[in-house]
Design a protein around this motif. Structure first.
Motif, PDB file in Angstrom:
ATOM      1  N   THR A 198       0.835  -1.209   0.000  1.00  0.00           N
ATOM      2  CA  THR A 198       0.000   0.000   0.000  1.00  0.00           C
ATOM      3  C   THR A 198       0.868   1.257   0.000  1.00  0.00           C
ATOM      4  O   THR A 198       0.552   2.236  -0.678  1.00  0.00           O
ATOM      5  CB  THR A 198      -0.957   0.009   1.215  1.00  0.00           C
ATOM      6  OG1 THR A 198      -1.561  -1.274   1.338  1.00  0.00           O
ATOM      7  CG2 THR A 198      -2.040   1.054   1.030  1.00  0.00           C
ATOM      8  N   ASP A 230      -6.782  -0.284   3.397  1.00  0.00           N
ATOM      9  CA  ASP A 230      -5.797   0.112   2.384  1.00  0.00           C
ATOM     10  C   ASP A 230      -6.407   1.125   1.423  1.00  0.00           C
ATOM     11  O   ASP A 230      -5.776   2.126   1.075  1.00  0.00           O
ATOM     12  CB  ASP A 230      -5.290  -1.118   1.619  1.00  0.00           C
ATOM     13  CG  ASP A 230      -4.448  -2.028   2.511  1.00  0.00           C
ATOM     14  OD1 ASP A 230      -4.034  -1.574   3.593  1.00  0.00           O
ATOM     15  OD2 ASP A 230      -4.225  -3.178   2.133  1.00  0.00           O
ATOM     16  N   ARG A 290      -6.476   4.566   2.771  1.00  0.00           N
ATOM     17  CA  ARG A 290      -5.194   5.269   2.706  1.00  0.00           C
ATOM     18  C   ARG A 290      -4.970   5.895   1.330  1.00  0.00           C
ATOM     19  O   ARG A 290      -4.166   6.813   1.187  1.00  0.00           O
ATOM     20  CB  ARG A 290      -4.047   4.290   3.000  1.00  0.00           C
ATOM     21  CG  ARG A 290      -3.937   3.903   4.471  1.00  0.00           C
ATOM     22  CD  ARG A 290      -2.912   2.795   4.705  1.00  0.00           C
ATOM     23  NE  ARG A 290      -1.560   3.120   4.228  1.00  0.00           N
ATOM     24  CZ  ARG A 290      -0.550   2.245   4.216  1.00  0.00           C
ATOM     25  NH1 ARG A 290      -0.740   1.008   4.647  1.00  0.00           N
ATOM     26  NH2 ARG A 290       0.635   2.600   3.770  1.00  0.00           N
ATOM     27  N   GLU A 349      -3.555  -4.719  -5.830  1.00  0.00           N
ATOM     28  CA  GLU A 349      -2.887  -5.108  -4.586  1.00  0.00           C
ATOM     29  C   GLU A 349      -3.500  -6.414  -4.112  1.00  0.00           C
ATOM     30  O   GLU A 349      -4.641  -6.463  -3.665  1.00  0.00           O
ATOM     31  CB  GLU A 349      -3.034  -4.020  -3.512  1.00  0.00           C
ATOM     32  CG  GLU A 349      -2.349  -4.441  -2.223  1.00  0.00           C
ATOM     33  CD  GLU A 349      -2.274  -3.370  -1.141  1.00  0.00           C
ATOM     34  OE1 GLU A 349      -2.520  -2.185  -1.425  1.00  0.00           O
ATOM     35  OE2 GLU A 349      -1.945  -3.750  -0.007  1.00  0.00           O
TER      36      GLU A 349
END
Lengths: 221, 221
Positions: free
Chosen positions: B43, B71, B74, B116
């Motif tokens: 991340t 994540d 963020r 991700e």
């Protein structure tokens, strides 16, 4: 479809896990299933345990690795029985693989069997190996959000070892965030904050694990 | 029996991955499947990529997480399209889950899609998502033995990012051991040694990934 397949696999695993558990009980062997991400410190923990406790308790080790016997190599200087299980790409140990190596140990002469699972915070937590309990190992350098993001293991674990506390000053790890997230997921679980390389926090951990082994020897839980 | 089941699951995954790959090709979208252990810096890498490259390239992100959208939270300050896939306990993303969210993106307006994956060094490497290539991220605090112990990912990856080089002085990580093990497993793979928090080594990485995107835009590889 996949859910059904997974259920069958887990059912078969659970049945064999109960067989393993019975064999261990009969022999008064405590089994600890150690689970963590790659590189959190499982093998280093076993080195410390062997160094500190091998004169007090009779220890055996099962090393789960995808490939290589590097971890076992690190431990062989302690002259204790070690068996390596290579999963050949498999992402976790299961109860069948544990069952198949139990015969390699003289269980009457073992008090505690430590199982180092494959480095993986996800899959190993779903497979009962017949262990007495699961131990979660996590390191500060992985970030303080791991209990919230990977709750299964932290919910299942009987104890949590937070390793690499010596590296906290060099990271943005918040011990308060870690503790409060963990508390929400598993409010009662004992947390040991340690630096395995420096030795910080280890006396409390050794006292706790020794007590668990003594209880197992008396009550064969 | 389990081998046959696994083969079926992988075959079905592969078929859908080819569908995903065709859709991406038609739209000239490069897709990068980012794989690492929990907490290696996936991340943070995406934060750096968005900060550095979002004015040059049109970026989209798929966030794979077992649970939570931490994540994605963020990353939302970058105002780029992000879709979260919660695997609800699943240890990896698969091509079906990617396929099911592709429609959420306006693919004609995207140059590169970063995925991700779930934090796991084992299972994600076995599942083709239809990506253009896999990127392996690994951190120094995990230890220098990770390529040898978890070779699948390092064999598959088109590039390796070694993060947290700023922490090497506080660990027993040997960069020589890491490099030589990696070379044995995947001799030609580019290795970027970086500190994402401090910025060390990032210019080379940005140059490499930008070149990959430019090639993809021209040739739609």
């Amino acid at each position: 479809m996949e859910i059904k397949i997974m259920k069958n696999i887990l059912d078969r695993n659970q049945n064999k896990a109960e067989e393993v558990r019975n064999i261990l009980k009969m022999n008064k062997v405590m089994m600890v299933n150690i689970i963590s991400s790659p590189g959190a410190g499982k093998t280093t923990l076993l080195e410390k345990i062997c160094g500190e406790m091998a004169t007090t308790f009779r220890i055996g080790i099962i090393e789960g690795d995808i490939t290589t016997d590097r971890d076992a190599q690190r431990l062989k200087r302690f002259n204790i029985p070690i068996v390596v299980i290579n999963t050949e790409g498999g992402c976790h140990l299961d109860s069948h693989s544990i069952y198949s190596v139990l015969g390699s140990f003289d269980l009457e002469k073992i008090d505690v069997l430590f199982v180092e699972n494959v480095g993986n915070l996800v899959c190993p937590s779903q497979f009962d190996l017949g262990e007495t309990f699961k131990l979660a190992v996590v390191s500060t350098t992985e970030g303080d959000d791991k209990p919230a993001k990977y709750p299964m293991l932290f919910r299942e674990a009987k104890a949590v070892l937070l390793n690499k506390t010596d590296l906290i000053p060099y990271t943005n790890f918040s011990i308060d965030n870690f503790r409060s997230d963990l508390k929400m997921i598993n409010g009662m679980v004992p947390l040991f904050e340690v630096s395995l390389t420096r030795g910080d926090g280890l006396p409390d951990w050794f006292e706790w694990i020794s007590t668990q082994i003594r209880i197992s020897l008396i009550y064969s839980i």
